[in-house]
Motif scaffolding. Structure first.
Motif, PDB file in Angstrom:
ATOM      1  N   GLY A  71       0.793  -1.217   0.000  1.00  0.00           N
ATOM      2  CA  GLY A  71       0.000   0.000   0.000  1.00  0.00           C
ATOM      3  C   GLY A  71       0.826   1.269   0.000  1.00  0.00           C
ATOM      4  O   GLY A  71       0.303   2.356   0.255  1.00  0.00           O
ATOM      5  N   ARG A  72       2.125   1.152  -0.325  1.00  0.00           N
ATOM      6  CA  ARG A  72       3.017   2.322  -0.325  1.00  0.00           C
ATOM      7  C   ARG A  72       4.012   2.207  -1.468  1.00  0.00           C
ATOM      8  O   ARG A  72       4.264   1.120  -1.962  1.00  0.00           O
ATOM      9  N   PHE A  73       4.626   3.336  -1.841  1.00  0.00           N
ATOM     10  CA  PHE A  73       5.707   3.333  -2.823  1.00  0.00           C
ATOM     11  C   PHE A  73       6.521   4.612  -2.708  1.00  0.00           C
ATOM     12  O   PHE A  73       6.048   5.626  -2.199  1.00  0.00           O
ATOM     13  N   GLY A  74       7.757   4.521  -3.174  1.00  0.00           N
ATOM     14  CA  GLY A  74       8.631   5.680  -3.256  1.00  0.00           C
ATOM     15  C   GLY A  74       8.871   6.025  -4.710  1.00  0.00           C
ATOM     16  O   GLY A  74       8.843   5.147  -5.574  1.00  0.00           O
ATOM     17  N   LEU A  75       9.087   7.293  -4.988  1.00  0.00           N
ATOM     18  CA  LEU A  75       9.415   7.740  -6.334  1.00  0.00           C
ATOM     19  C   LEU A  75      10.741   8.480  -6.269  1.00  0.00           C
ATOM     20  O   LEU A  75      10.861   9.482  -5.569  1.00  0.00           O
ATOM     21  N   ASN A  76      11.731   7.947  -6.966  1.00  0.00           N
ATOM     22  CA  ASN A  76      13.070   8.527  -7.022  1.00  0.00           C
ATOM     23  C   ASN A  76      13.234   9.173  -8.391  1.00  0.00           C
ATOM     24  O   ASN A  76      13.384   8.479  -9.399  1.00  0.00           O
ATOM     25  N   VAL A  77      13.160  10.492  -8.472  1.00  0.00           N
ATOM     26  CA  VAL A  77      13.303  11.202  -9.734  1.00  0.00           C
ATOM     27  C   VAL A  77      14.796  11.271 -10.045  1.00  0.00           C
ATOM     28  O   VAL A  77      15.576  11.791  -9.240  1.00  0.00           O
ATOM     29  N   ALA A 115      19.602  10.748  -6.021  1.00  0.00           N
ATOM     30  CA  ALA A 115      18.485  11.159  -6.884  1.00  0.00           C
ATOM     31  C   ALA A 115      18.104  12.576  -6.469  1.00  0.00           C
ATOM     32  O   ALA A 115      17.993  12.860  -5.277  1.00  0.00           O
ATOM     33  N   PRO A 116      17.916  13.475  -7.414  1.00  0.00           N
ATOM     34  CA  PRO A 116      17.655  14.868  -7.049  1.00  0.00           C
ATOM     35  C   PRO A 116      16.285  15.143  -6.428  1.00  0.00           C
ATOM     36  O   PRO A 116      16.081  16.199  -5.857  1.00  0.00           O
ATOM     37  N   ALA A 117      15.365  14.187  -6.517  1.00  0.00           N
ATOM     38  CA  ALA A 117      14.061  14.380  -5.885  1.00  0.00           C
ATOM     39  C   ALA A 117      13.523  13.037  -5.406  1.00  0.00           C
ATOM     40  O   ALA A 117      13.794  11.992  -5.998  1.00  0.00           O
ATOM     41  N   TRP A 118      12.750  13.085  -4.330  1.00  0.00           N
ATOM     42  CA  TRP A 118      12.238  11.879  -3.675  1.00  0.00           C
ATOM     43  C   TRP A 118      10.833  12.165  -3.160  1.00  0.00           C
ATOM     44  O   TRP A 118      10.566  13.234  -2.604  1.00  0.00           O
ATOM     45  N   ILE A 119       9.936  11.201  -3.367  1.00  0.00           N
ATOM     46  CA  ILE A 119       8.571  11.302  -2.842  1.00  0.00           C
ATOM     47  C   ILE A 119       8.186   9.951  -2.247  1.00  0.00           C
ATOM     48  O   ILE A 119       8.389   8.912  -2.874  1.00  0.00           O
ATOM     49  N   ALA A 120       7.634   9.964  -1.037  1.00  0.00           N
ATOM     50  CA  ALA A 120       7.073   8.767  -0.411  1.00  0.00           C
ATOM     51  C   ALA A 120       5.560   8.916  -0.442  1.00  0.00           C
ATOM     52  O   ALA A 120       5.034   9.985  -0.090  1.00  0.00           O
ATOM     53  N   SER A 121       4.865   7.853  -0.863  1.00  0.00           N
ATOM     54  CA  SER A 121       3.415   7.937  -1.035  1.00  0.00           C
ATOM     55  C   SER A 121       2.685   6.721  -0.484  1.00  0.00           C
ATOM     56  O   SER A 121       3.235   5.620  -0.450  1.00  0.00           O
ATOM     57  N   THR A 122       1.423   6.953  -0.130  1.00  0.00           N
ATOM     58  CA  THR A 122       0.503   5.894   0.249  1.00  0.00           C
ATOM     59  C   THR A 122      -0.510   5.729  -0.877  1.00  0.00           C
ATOM     60  O   THR A 122      -1.054   6.729  -1.382  1.00  0.00           O
ATOM     61  N   VAL A 123      -0.768   4.485  -1.276  1.00  0.00           N
ATOM     62  CA  VAL A 123      -1.697   4.208  -2.368  1.00  0.00           C
ATOM     63  C   VAL A 123      -3.115   4.602  -1.958  1.00  0.00           C
ATOM     64  O   VAL A 123      -3.592   4.234  -0.890  1.00  0.00           O
ATOM     65  N   ARG A 138      -1.111   9.319  -2.365  1.00  0.00           N
ATOM     66  CA  ARG A 138      -1.097  10.523  -1.519  1.00  0.00           C
ATOM     67  C   ARG A 138       0.325  10.726  -1.043  1.00  0.00           C
ATOM     68  O   ARG A 138       0.960   9.808  -0.519  1.00  0.00           O
ATOM     69  N   VAL A 139       0.843  11.916  -1.207  1.00  0.00           N
ATOM     70  CA  VAL A 139       2.222  12.218  -0.836  1.00  0.00           C
ATOM     71  C   VAL A 139       2.333  12.335   0.679  1.00  0.00           C
ATOM     72  O   VAL A 139       1.629  13.121   1.312  1.00  0.00           O
ATOM     73  N   ASP A 140       3.234  11.511   1.250  1.00  0.00           N
ATOM     74  CA  ASP A 140       3.489  11.538   2.685  1.00  0.00           C
ATOM     75  C   ASP A 140       4.735  12.360   3.018  1.00  0.00           C
ATOM     76  O   ASP A 140       4.823  12.963   4.086  1.00  0.00           O
ATOM     77  N   ALA A 141       5.699  12.351   2.115  1.00  0.00           N
ATOM     78  CA  ALA A 141       6.951  13.094   2.311  1.00  0.00           C
ATOM     79  C   ALA A 141       7.535  13.403   0.942  1.00  0.00           C
ATOM     80  O   ALA A 141       7.343  12.638  -0.008  1.00  0.00           O
ATOM     81  N   ALA A 142       8.245  14.509   0.849  1.00  0.00           N
ATOM     82  CA  ALA A 142       8.876  14.901  -0.417  1.00  0.00           C
ATOM     83  C   ALA A 142      10.126  15.713  -0.118  1.00  0.00           C
ATOM     84  O   ALA A 142      10.167  16.457   0.863  1.00  0.00           O
ATOM     85  N   GLU A 143      11.126  15.526  -0.964  1.00  0.00           N
ATOM     86  CA  GLU A 143      12.372  16.280  -0.799  1.00  0.00           C
ATOM     87  C   GLU A 143      13.014  16.483  -2.161  1.00  0.00           C
ATOM     88  O   GLU A 143      13.044  15.573  -2.989  1.00  0.00           O
ATOM     89  N   SER A 144      13.519  17.675  -2.383  1.00  0.00           N
ATOM     90  CA  SER A 144      14.220  17.996  -3.622  1.00  0.00           C
ATOM     91  C   SER A 144      15.540  18.654  -3.278  1.00  0.00           C
ATOM     92  O   SER A 144      15.582  19.592  -2.488  1.00  0.00           O
ATOM     93  N   THR A 145      16.614  18.145  -3.879  1.00  0.00           N
ATOM     94  CA  THR A 145      17.915  18.786  -3.676  1.00  0.00           C
ATOM     95  C   THR A 145      18.113  19.907  -4.676  1.00  0.00           C
ATOM     96  O   THR A 145      18.861  20.836  -4.403  1.00  0.00           O
ATOM     97  N   GLY A 146      17.460  19.804  -5.844  1.00  0.00           N
ATOM     98  CA  GLY A 146      17.522  20.863  -6.841  1.00  0.00           C
ATOM     99  C   GLY A 146      18.903  21.126  -7.405  1.00  0.00           C
ATOM    100  O   GLY A 146      19.124  22.147  -8.041  1.00  0.00           O
ATOM    101  N   ASP A 147      19.845  20.204  -7.185  1.00  0.00           N
ATOM    102  CA  ASP A 147      21.218  20.472  -7.608  1.00  0.00           C
ATOM    103  C   ASP A 147      21.634  19.724  -8.872  1.00  0.00           C
ATOM    104  O   ASP A 147      22.785  19.800  -9.272  1.00  0.00           O
ATOM    105  N   LYS A 148      20.702  19.021  -9.521  1.00  0.00           N
ATOM    106  CA  LYS A 148      21.045  18.260 -10.720  1.00  0.00           C
ATOM    107  C   LYS A 148      20.021  18.502 -11.815  1.00  0.00           C
ATOM    108  O   LYS A 148      18.835  18.676 -11.536  1.00  0.00           O
ATOM    109  N   ALA A 149      20.489  18.458 -13.053  1.00  0.00           N
ATOM    110  CA  ALA A 149      19.566  18.472 -14.185  1.00  0.00           C
ATOM    111  C   ALA A 149      18.832  17.130 -14.215  1.00  0.00           C
ATOM    112  O   ALA A 149      19.391  16.109 -13.820  1.00  0.00           O
ATOM    113  N   PRO A 150      17.597  17.118 -14.687  1.00  0.00           N
ATOM    114  CA  PRO A 150      16.816  15.877 -14.688  1.00  0.00           C
ATOM    115  C   PRO A 150      17.219  14.941 -15.821  1.00  0.00           C
ATOM    116  O   PRO A 150      17.718  15.371 -16.861  1.00  0.00           O
ATOM    117  N   LEU A 151      16.966  13.647 -15.617  1.00  0.00           N
ATOM    118  CA  LEU A 151      17.104  12.663 -16.684  1.00  0.00           C
ATOM    119  C   LEU A 151      15.774  12.605 -17.418  1.00  0.00           C
ATOM    120  O   LEU A 151      14.725  12.462 -16.793  1.00  0.00           O
TER     121      LEU A 151
END
Length: 168
Positions: A71-77, A115-123, A138-151
């Motif tokens: 019931g959860r997942f992380g997204l590593n941008v 990874a320059p951005a991270w989101i933890a979510s609940t389904v 639903r986003v439970d936590a999010a963090e962006s370092t903003g220091d890298k160009a995206p892939l």
């Protein structure tokens, strides 16, 4: 499948190759504390209030199976220098995708290092979408370092985005 359907699918794939998409790795932890992950280019913000996003995973994906259970997942941008990780996590089958990958557990989910951005979510919901399943989270936590160009993925190859101007 008839030849008309096949032709439409081929044309659709060609058109979609003209759309630059961000590349991310969706991660999840099994009940046995084993990490699972898959590369995705189909994700998007969905809502700000409440904060929600969506991802799409192949319905045969082991990662999706574990997401259904947990019931959860992380997204590593991913950043522009992480195309090797994108390829490793795109592999099918019984490959240990985390072997040789630097990661840690954050909010109970695998988080890819650098990874320059991270989101933890609940389904919130799972929606059928052809050969994929759309996972609303639903986003439970999010963090962006903003220091890298995206892939990004464009014309069947990895690259990045460079702005036309510097933000004010």
């Amino acid at each position: 499948m008839n030849t008309t359907e096949s032709a439409v699918q081929d044309l659709f794939k060609e058109v979609m190759s003209c759309v630059a998409t961000p590349v991310s790795i969706v991660t999840v932890m099994s009940d046995g504390d084993l990490p699972f992950g898959a590369t995705v280019s189909a994700f998007s913000s969905l809502s700000i209030d409440p904060a929600m996003l969506l991802i799409a995973l192949d319905r045969r994906s082991k990662t999706l199976e574990v997401i259904r259970e947990s019931g959860r997942f992380g997204l590593n941008v991913l950043g522009a220098d992480q195309d090797d990780l994108a390829m490793a996590f795109a592999a099918k089958g019984g490959v240990d995708k985390f072997y040789g990958t630097s990661w840690s557990v954050d909010c109970g989910l695998p988080r890819i290092a650098h990874a320059p951005a991270w989101i933890a979510s609940t389904v919130v919901d799972l929606v059928d979408g052809g050969d994929h399943v759309i996972v609303l989270g639903r986003v439970d936590a999010a963090e962006s370092t903003g220091d890298k160009a995206p892939l990004v993925y464009y014309r069947r190859s990895f690259g990045t985005h460079l702005p036309h101007y510097e933000p004010v």
